[in-house]
Design a protein around this motif. Structure first.
Motif, PDB file in Angstrom:
ATOM      1  N   ALA A  69       0.839  -1.204   0.000  1.00  0.00           N
ATOM      2  CA  ALA A  69       0.000   0.000   0.000  1.00  0.00           C
ATOM      3  C   ALA A  69       0.872   1.251   0.000  1.00  0.00           C
ATOM      4  CB  ALA A  69      -0.925  -0.009   1.213  1.00  0.00           C
ATOM      5  N   LYS A  70       1.903   1.258   0.820  1.00  0.00           N
ATOM      6  CA  LYS A  70       2.820   2.408   0.882  1.00  0.00           C
ATOM      7  C   LYS A  70       3.489   2.626  -0.464  1.00  0.00           C
ATOM      8  CE  LYS A  70       6.780   4.102   3.519  1.00  0.00           C
ATOM      9  NZ  LYS A  70       7.925   4.121   2.664  1.00  0.00           N
ATOM     10  N   ASN A  71       3.973   1.557  -1.066  1.00  0.00           N
ATOM     11  CA  ASN A  71       4.630   1.665  -2.371  1.00  0.00           C
ATOM     12  C   ASN A  71       3.665   2.172  -3.446  1.00  0.00           C
ATOM     13  OD1 ASN A  71       7.067   0.795  -1.336  1.00  0.00           O
ATOM     14  ND2 ASN A  71       6.733  -1.334  -1.910  1.00  0.00           N
ATOM     15  N   LYS A  93       4.274   5.500  -5.500  1.00  0.00           N
ATOM     16  CA  LYS A  93       4.430   5.376  -6.952  1.00  0.00           C
ATOM     17  C   LYS A  93       3.492   6.315  -7.703  1.00  0.00           C
ATOM     18  CE  LYS A  93       3.861   2.110 -10.751  1.00  0.00           C
ATOM     19  NZ  LYS A  93       3.442   0.764 -11.139  1.00  0.00           N
ATOM     20  N   HIS A  94       2.260   6.422  -7.235  1.00  0.00           N
ATOM     21  CA  HIS A  94       1.255   7.227  -7.927  1.00  0.00           C
ATOM     22  C   HIS A  94       1.098   8.628  -7.332  1.00  0.00           C
ATOM     23  CE1 HIS A  94       0.043   3.926 -10.466  1.00  0.00           C
ATOM     24  NE2 HIS A  94       0.097   3.143  -9.398  1.00  0.00           N
ATOM     25  N   ARG A  95       1.963   8.959  -6.358  1.00  0.00           N
ATOM     26  CA  ARG A  95       1.993  10.289  -5.730  1.00  0.00           C
ATOM     27  C   ARG A  95       0.607  10.701  -5.212  1.00  0.00           C
ATOM     28  NH1 ARG A  95       5.218  14.389  -9.255  1.00  0.00           N
ATOM     29  NH2 ARG A  95       5.130  15.478  -7.274  1.00  0.00           N
ATOM     30  N   LEU A 116      -1.091  14.497  -4.213  1.00  0.00           N
ATOM     31  CA  LEU A 116      -2.333  14.937  -4.844  1.00  0.00           C
ATOM     32  C   LEU A 116      -3.368  15.312  -3.787  1.00  0.00           C
ATOM     33  CD1 LEU A 116      -4.186  15.361  -7.286  1.00  0.00           C
ATOM     34  CD2 LEU A 116      -4.738  12.914  -7.166  1.00  0.00           C
ATOM     35  N   LEU A 117      -3.546  14.451  -2.784  1.00  0.00           N
ATOM     36  CA  LEU A 117      -4.521  14.738  -1.731  1.00  0.00           C
ATOM     37  C   LEU A 117      -4.138  15.996  -0.947  1.00  0.00           C
ATOM     38  CD1 LEU A 117      -5.314  11.139  -0.448  1.00  0.00           C
ATOM     39  CD2 LEU A 117      -6.715  12.606  -1.915  1.00  0.00           C
ATOM     40  N   ASN A 118      -2.857  16.177  -0.680  1.00  0.00           N
ATOM     41  CA  ASN A 118      -2.411  17.388   0.013  1.00  0.00           C
ATOM     42  C   ASN A 118      -2.695  18.625  -0.830  1.00  0.00           C
ATOM     43  OD1 ASN A 118      -1.485  16.133   2.332  1.00  0.00           O
ATOM     44  ND2 ASN A 118       0.571  15.853   1.535  1.00  0.00           N
TER      45      ASN A 118
END
Length: 124
Positions: free
Chosen positions: A11-13, A17-19, A23-25
């Motif tokens: 999940a972390k990776n 990987k998809h940043r 994006l959420l920030n």
């Protein structure tokens, strides 16, 4: 217990990987900065512009105009000196989603003026 650790790592990776966190920030910061009347529609419009930018190969669209940049600078410059510290500048760029946690900026010891802040925000 090993399987749970593997899933957490996967999940972390995936998020890295998809940043996704960047994006959420960015989306959260934009919502708090602009405070649109219809937040869902606003988020959809940002995501649609990002999709179009990706398809066309155009650079990521930055949604701040001159007045927004000035307002952001003025929020950091609470003492109205016309300049902010390097630490304030760095945090402002992070808030705007223009600086990742792992990026390092060189502090040359100078204060950051509105003109410097404006040029950095427009080129990031």
């Amino acid at each position: 217990m090993q399987a749970g650790g593997d899933r957490e790592l996967q999940a972390k990776n995936y998020l890295e990987k998809h940043r996704i966190m960047e994006l959420l920030n960015y989306l959260t910061s934009a919502l708090l900065f602009f405070r649109p009347e219809k937040p869902r529609e606003y988020l959809i419009s940002i995501l649609e512009r990002l999709r179009i930018a990706k398809i066309t190969g155009v650079a990521f669209p930055f949604f701040m105009d001159h007045s927004n940049i000035v307002s952001m600078f003025e929020m950091m410059d609470t003492s109205e000196k016309g300049a902010v510290s390097f630490a304030q500048y760095r945090e402002g760029l992070k808030t705007l989603g223009l600086l990742n946690e792992d990026e390092v900026l060189k502090d040359d010891g100078h204060v950051i003026t509105l003109e410097k802040f404006r040029s950095e925000v427009r080129t990031s």
